[in-house]
Design a protein around this motif. Structure first.
Motif, mmCIF file in Angstrom:
data_model
loop_
_atom_site.group_PDB
_atom_site.id
_atom_site.type_symbol
_atom_site.label_atom_id
_atom_site.label_comp_id
_atom_site.label_asym_id
_atom_site.label_seq_id
_atom_site.Cartn_x
_atom_site.Cartn_y
_atom_site.Cartn_z
ATOM 1 N N LEU A 145 0.824 -1.210 0.000
ATOM 2 C CA LEU A 145 0.000 0.000 0.000
ATOM 3 C C LEU A 145 0.862 1.266 0.000
ATOM 4 O O LEU A 145 0.616 2.189 -0.786
ATOM 5 C CB LEU A 145 -0.933 -0.007 1.207
ATOM 6 N N ILE A 146 1.856 1.315 0.872
ATOM 7 C CA ILE A 146 2.697 2.513 0.938
ATOM 8 C C ILE A 146 3.551 2.630 -0.319
ATOM 9 O O ILE A 146 3.821 3.732 -0.811
ATOM 10 C CB ILE A 146 3.565 2.481 2.210
ATOM 11 N N GLY A 147 3.990 1.461 -0.874
ATOM 12 C CA GLY A 147 4.763 1.488 -2.115
ATOM 13 C C GLY A 147 3.982 2.081 -3.265
ATOM 14 O O GLY A 147 4.565 2.690 -4.175
ATOM 15 N N GLY A 148 2.659 1.911 -3.260
ATOM 16 C CA GLY A 148 1.837 2.522 -4.297
ATOM 17 C C GLY A 148 1.484 3.970 -4.007
ATOM 18 O O GLY A 148 0.984 4.668 -4.894
ATOM 19 N N TYR A 149 1.738 4.423 -2.782
ATOM 20 C CA TYR A 149 1.387 5.791 -2.382
ATOM 21 C C TYR A 149 2.568 6.754 -2.556
ATOM 22 O O TYR A 149 2.403 7.861 -3.065
ATOM 23 C CB TYR A 149 0.922 5.786 -0.926
ATOM 24 N N LEU A 150 3.773 6.316 -2.155
ATOM 25 C CA LEU A 150 4.949 7.179 -2.195
ATOM 26 C C LEU A 150 5.643 7.122 -3.551
ATOM 27 O O LEU A 150 5.436 6.196 -4.337
ATOM 28 C CB LEU A 150 5.949 6.750 -1.116
ATOM 29 N N MET A 152 4.473 15.647 6.449
ATOM 30 C CA MET A 152 4.703 16.476 5.255
ATOM 31 C C MET A 152 5.042 15.648 4.023
ATOM 32 O O MET A 152 5.185 16.181 2.924
ATOM 33 C CB MET A 152 5.846 17.456 5.525
ATOM 34 N N VAL A 153 5.197 14.321 4.198
ATOM 35 C CA VAL A 153 5.555 13.455 3.063
ATOM 36 C C VAL A 153 4.300 13.196 2.255
ATOM 37 O O VAL A 153 3.317 12.645 2.764
ATOM 38 C CB VAL A 153 6.156 12.119 3.564
ATOM 39 N N GLY A 154 4.310 13.577 0.994
ATOM 40 C CA GLY A 154 3.125 13.444 0.152
ATOM 41 C C GLY A 154 3.206 12.278 -0.806
ATOM 42 O O GLY A 154 4.235 11.601 -0.902
ATOM 43 N N PRO A 155 2.129 12.036 -1.548
ATOM 44 C CA PRO A 155 2.118 10.932 -2.509
ATOM 45 C C PRO A 155 3.055 11.187 -3.672
ATOM 46 O O PRO A 155 3.341 12.333 -4.027
ATOM 47 C CB PRO A 155 0.646 10.901 -2.969
ATOM 48 N N GLY A 156 3.538 10.075 -4.265
ATOM 49 C CA GLY A 156 4.466 10.210 -5.383
ATOM 50 C C GLY A 156 3.744 10.470 -6.697
ATOM 51 O O GLY A 156 2.566 10.305 -6.825
#
Length: 456
Positions: free
Chosen positions: A244-249, A452-456
């Motif tokens: 899930l996080i790999g698809g978000y960042l 503050m880390v946003g989606p890639g």
């Protein structure tokens, strides 16, 4: 106190053997993680953050393939009355080889869809080559499981360290020569071949041959059907964040996240390794409900484990951000907050880590599946909802909330195995809560930066 511990270590009983094996495993784990950390530090100088993100995706699907087809051969050998029978071991080995070949074919078929999902065309090449290690692993001899069954950890630990050294040297040489993701892919394959060679050359025990005994296969399938479902749930539990996080960042941020996760996972990996390899034989030979002496023996082992694991978490939770700043350059600064927060969020899991092996030791693998399925469902839901409502930081916090919500299911399993120790859990939970409050207060700027880390 020291004399009592020394006496137990010299004892020939199950408690003494368990403590000796656990001690050897902890030393080996520490040395192994030091090698991994050294490799990681050097490779970050030779490669780029995206390389670690791509390799993390490769490893997610490698682990997924392995776990989605797990028949529980290792715990079956450890708990079965036929665990030393050559016919049983050879049948398990034969099934294991066939499984390895099937896994590689599955990796070949999945490589294109995976590459499309993550937008990385090179994954169509990386995944099939990396998955050759699954074929190699299928040929690993069952004398590895036999050694764990009888709590003989010394030579196994040395072989594991030798394998890591071989893979480390291969990875560094290839990264220096190629400067690409191929260095990580090929070094993993080198490590698998080295492990197979070392196990056959240096570990004593039964030499396997191809054989298929129907009765042994039926026992393996009967025990393994719930293990299979448990490992499917275990994959979602252990790798759901990466999916899930790999698809978000972005791929670069995902690579940095994995650096932080790598450090923060040390206590969890250590606890899972020791409980899996040591506590199944202990529970098998000393059921906690059989006598007060058995329960007391397990309480002592559980208290030692919890104390050590919370101590390891304390080091990472309090100084994880500073460690990242010292060991890595500015590209990896985000990993500091990840180390602190993930270490804190794992505390509820570590408190109850010793219970789940009781169901496997008694052969009640269905209960273990129920626990893993509940954890996986809660974790995926927490991650997904957290990412949707609170971004990257929300996803991590949602995962932590899932760990807390899964505790009642763990208690249900432990009570039915007569292993639950509420006094231990209460004391460990209070210590963990105090540690979490201190770590979050000391590292709040690093935690807040994750928001503050946003989606890639």
């Amino acid at each position: 106190m020291s004399a009592a511990i020394s006496g137990r270590l010299r004892s020939g009983g199950i408690g003494g053997r368990a403590l000796r094996s656990a001690g050897i495993m902890i030393l080996g784990f520490g040395a192994g993680q030091a090698l991994r950390l050294l490799s990681n530090l050097l490779l970050t100088r030779l490669l780029f953050p995206e390389a670690f993100g791509i390799m993390a995706i490769v490893m997610v699907f490698m682990m997924g393939l392995a776990m989605f087809s797990d028949m529980g051969i290792s715990p079956a050998i450890m708990q079965s009355r036929r665990g030393d029978d050559p016919d049983f071991l050879d049948t398990a080995w034969t099934i294991q080889i066939g499984r390895g070949v099937a896994l590689w074919l599955a990796a070949l078929a999945l490589s294109w869809p995976v590459a499309q999902w993550y937008g990385e065309p090179a994954l169509t090449q990386y995944l099939p080559v990396a998955a050759l290690a699954l074929i190699v692993n299928g040929f690993n001899p069952t004398k590895l499981e036999t050694a764990h069954r009888h709590l003989r950890a010394g030579r196994v630990t040395l072989i594991e360290l030798a394998t890591q050294c071989t893979q480390l040297l291969a990875g560094l040489a290839l990264a220096w020569a190629w400067g690409s993701v191929w260095a990580l892919v090929v070094s993993g394959l080198v490590g698998a071949v080295a492990q197979l060679a070392y196990l056959n050359l240096f570990l004593p025990g039964h030499r396997n041959r191809l054989r298929f005994e129907r009765r042994a296969a039926q026992e393996l399938v009967r025990f393994g059907k719930w293990i299979f479902l448990s490992t499917v749930a275990g994959f979602l539990l252990a790798q759901g964040d990466r999916v899930l996080i790999g698809g978000y960042l972005s791929m670069a941020d995902f690579g940095v996240y994995n650096i932080g996760l790598f450090l923060a996972s040390f206590p969890m990996m250590l606890g899972q390794m020791v409980t899996r390899r040591v506590l199944i034989p202990v529970y098998r030979d000393n059921p906690p409900g059989a006598s007060a002496a058995n329960f007391a023996r397990l309480r002592r082992l559980r208290t030692l484990a919890s104390t050590g694991l919370l101590g390891a978490v304390a080091a990472l939770a309090l100084w994880g951000d500073a460690l990242i700043a010292v060991m890595y350059d500015g590209r990896y600064a985000m990993a500091g907050g990840v180390v602190v927060l993930v270490a804190v969020l794992q505390i509820p899991v570590l408190v109850g880590l010793s219970y789940e092996q009781a169901a496997l030791a008694s052969g009640r693998s269905r209960r273990f599946f129920v626990l893993q399925a509940a954890r996986a469902g809660l974790t995926l839901a927490g991650l997904a909802l957290g990412l949707a409502w609170g971004g990257f930081l929300g996803g991590l916090l949602g995962q932590g909330a899932a760990y807390l919500l899964a505790y009642p299911v763990l208690v249900w399993v432990a009570r039915r195995e007569e292993a639950w120790d509420p006094l231990h859990d209460a004391v460990a939970a209070m210590a963990g809560l105090a540690l979490a409050a201190l770590a979050l207060a000391a590292n709040w700027p690093a935690i807040a930066a994750l928001g503050m880390v946003g989606p890639g």
